[in-house]
Design an enzyme around this catalytic site. Structure first.
Site, short mmCIF file in Angstrom:
data_model
loop_
_atom_site.label_atom_id
_atom_site.label_comp_id
_atom_site.label_asym_id
_atom_site.label_seq_id
_atom_site.Cartn_x
_atom_site.Cartn_y
_atom_site.Cartn_z
N ASP A 58 0.83 -1.21 0.00
CA ASP A 58 0.00 0.00 0.00
C ASP A 58 0.86 1.26 0.00
OD1 ASP A 58 0.86 -0.61 2.69
OD2 ASP A 58 -0.42 1.04 3.33
N GLU A 59 0.23 2.35 -0.34
CA GLU A 59 0.78 3.70 -0.19
C GLU A 59 2.21 3.84 -0.73
OE1 GLU A 59 -1.67 5.33 3.67
OE2 GLU A 59 0.21 4.30 4.05
#
Length: 562
Positions: free
Chosen positions: A346-347
């Protein structure tokens, strides 16, 4: 860290209601009321309830005494060390507040109480299977008093696996009040197979003793997965034997490290409570501390034509990156043993990749990768291929699915963003198991009673057919990110709020009444307190018979009470 974008029986808890009302305005009468209620309880059913609420419970007309001096557990079916450990544990839990002098003589005048005390519980495990997986059978039946009223009273727990027996033992322990227990028959099983709690030991480090305390609270609430977000950009406390520099340079200090021995202790402790430990090593983003000690692993960031001294995600263009990942994940598999690992995903910020000239040259030489999202997908494909070769299954944050990365059929997608209803629909329609964590970020706090918002979430509230919802919603996950949490407040901030998610994961879909749950949750909170879990209050004007008294050892000799 991740920022999110957007009926019990009528007699139950009568004595609690009376006590709470009296405690508000009539302190002087408390003792008299308690005595009166205690006398009434001798002639009615014991009001103890179970959290999470069982699938089916039928109460009988009798109440039994448990004799502490003679009571034993026996393995009527398949024996195991797990069961032996649980027997010792639950004897302590059940009789923690009952003195050896407690006996049927104190309640001999009650018409409900059977003359013969219960002196044993037979636990019948039907199979020798001790594997702990997504398919583990946790169902059980609990019969207190026996089906035949004319037979000698008995307690019997029957389960397909030892882990189902553990859930039955927990239910039994919650039904005991003092040394009394009602006649009852319970048939129970979890609604969802994956009931997880994520802890973050990178942003703040937790001592092993606190993690063990937390595992006990999880077992009391029938959670079965500890998702251990063990490292992140902030710190790398995991001790790698293959790459010792990771923790040597990445941990807050050399006392803030999880050694192999301490990790194994956590895994064994969890396993004996029917809890899997699944580690998360989040890449290619969320990397800095520790990773910087491995040459050429991180992408140098540039300002104009010169490096600015900072680093970004892992460098996905170098073969050495995948050599590192191959060795590292082989070690992780050897340490944690579970079939699954959480790979994060993620991210991922693209800034360093976009401005790094070596990355730009590589991209120009690989025109099939159109953009930096495609470069991230390229990285994930290489990582997942490594795990496939090592026979490791994986859980990932939803971005890997959203980006169209080819994933294995047994992949579990962790849905954490706002708009989770649409994502759950897409993930399950594609045939993948999903875990819902988006509405269960309990690190967010607010003044007042907030557990009902977690309790009121329905994980299958999305567009999809019944096959998607019944077979592909793997379960729920509570998340406690630790930017503002460490060992001083982790337990109290987590419990009993997380228990609301625990009941959502275990109990039937129809169990949604917040008003009915409120007194049960308060009762469960008091049980946690009595068991050494410093659970915070569920609401105003509540109390427990045994209040939490934190151990306090000042660096001087305090005056003693007379």
């Amino acid at each position: 860290t991740r920022e999110q974008s957007n009926n019990p029986k009528k007699h139950t808890h009568t004595h609690h209601v009376i006590l709470l009302v009296c405690s508000r305005r009539h302190t002087m009468m408390k003792g008299l009321v308690f005595a009166a209620v205690a006398a009434v309880l001798l002639h009615v059913a014991v009001a103890a309830s179970v959290w999470p609420k069982p699938l089916s419970q039928t109460d009988g007309s009798s109440t039994f005494v448990l004799d502490k001096t003679t009571f034993t557990f026996t393995a009527a079916g398949q024996p195991s060390d797990i069961l032996d450990d649980a027997f010792e544990r639950y004897l302590g839990i059940i009789f923690q507040s009952v003195s050896p002098s407690s006996s049927a003589a104190s309640i001999a005048n009650s018409s409900r109480v059977r003359a013969t005390p219960l002196s044993a519980a037979a636990v019948n495990v039907l199979t020798p299977d001790t594997s702990l997986t997504l398919e583990t059978n946790e169902s059980y039946t609990l019969d207190v008093g026996g089906a035949n009223a004319n037979a000698a009273p008995s307690i019997t727990i029957t389960a397909q696996t030892v882990f189902g027996a553990l859930r039955g033992l927990e239910t039994l322990s919650q039904l005991v009040e003092g040394n009394l227990i009602n006649e009852t028959f319970i048939a129970d099983q979890p609604r969802f197979q994956f009931r997880a709690f994520m802890i973050d030991t990178a942003r703040h480090w937790y001592p092993i003793s606190v993690i063990l305390q937390h595992l006990d609270a999880m077992a009391y609430s029938k959670f079965n997965v500890l998702h251990w977000h063990i490292v992140d950009s902030d710190a790398f406390p995991y001790e790698s034997h293959k790459f010792p520099s990771l923790s040597q340079t990445g941990a807050y200090s050399q006392t803030h490290i999880y050694t192999r021995d301490s990790i194994q202790h956590v895994i064994d402790y969890a396993y004996n409570r029917g809890i899997r430990v699944i580690p998360e090593f989040d890449t290619p983003g969320h990397v800095q501390a520790g990773y910087a000690s491995i040459p050429n692993l991180l992408t140098p960031c540039y300002s104009g034509s010169s490096p600015d001294g900072s680093t970004g995600p892992l460098n996905p263009t170098l073969n050495s990156t995948y050599d590192f990942l191959t060795e590292f994940y082989a070690e992780v598999k050897d340490v944690f043993k579970d079939k699954f690992v959480h790979v994060g995903g993620d991210e991922v910020s693209f800034d360093c990749w976009e401005h790094n000239p070596d990355i730009q040259k590589w991209m120009a030489a690989h025109p099939e990768i159109k953009d930096y999202a495609g470069l991230e997908a390229y990285y994930e494909i290489q990582l997942l291929e490594i795990l496939k070769k090592q026979d490791t299954s994986y859980i990932c944050w939803e971005e890997i699915f959203d980006n169209g990365v080819p994933i294995l059929p047994d992949t579990v997608v962790d849905v954490w963003k706002g708009g989770w209803n649409k994502t759950m629909a897409a993930v399950t329609k594609a045939g993948y198991h999903s875990v819902l964590s988006a509405p269960f970020y309990i690190n967010y706090i607010s003044y007042g009673e907030d557990w009902p918002k977690y309790y009121s979430v329905e994980p299958t509230d999305f567009d999809g057919d019944e096959a998607q919802k019944e077979k592909l919603v793997g379960g729920v996950e509570t998340c406690m990110w630790s930017e503002y949490v460490d060992s001083t407040n982790f337990i109290s901030r987590s419990w009993p709020r997380a228990a609301a998610v625990g009941e959502r994961g275990w109990s039937a879909k129809s169990v949604t009444d917040v008003g009915a749950a409120r007194p049960r949750l308060q009762e469960f909170r008091c049980k946690l307190i009595a068991r050494g879990i410093n659970a915070e209050p569920t609401g105003p004007s509540t109390f427990c018979a045994e209040e939490w008294a934190a151990p306090y050892q000042p660096p001087f000799n305090p005056p003693q009470l007379d």
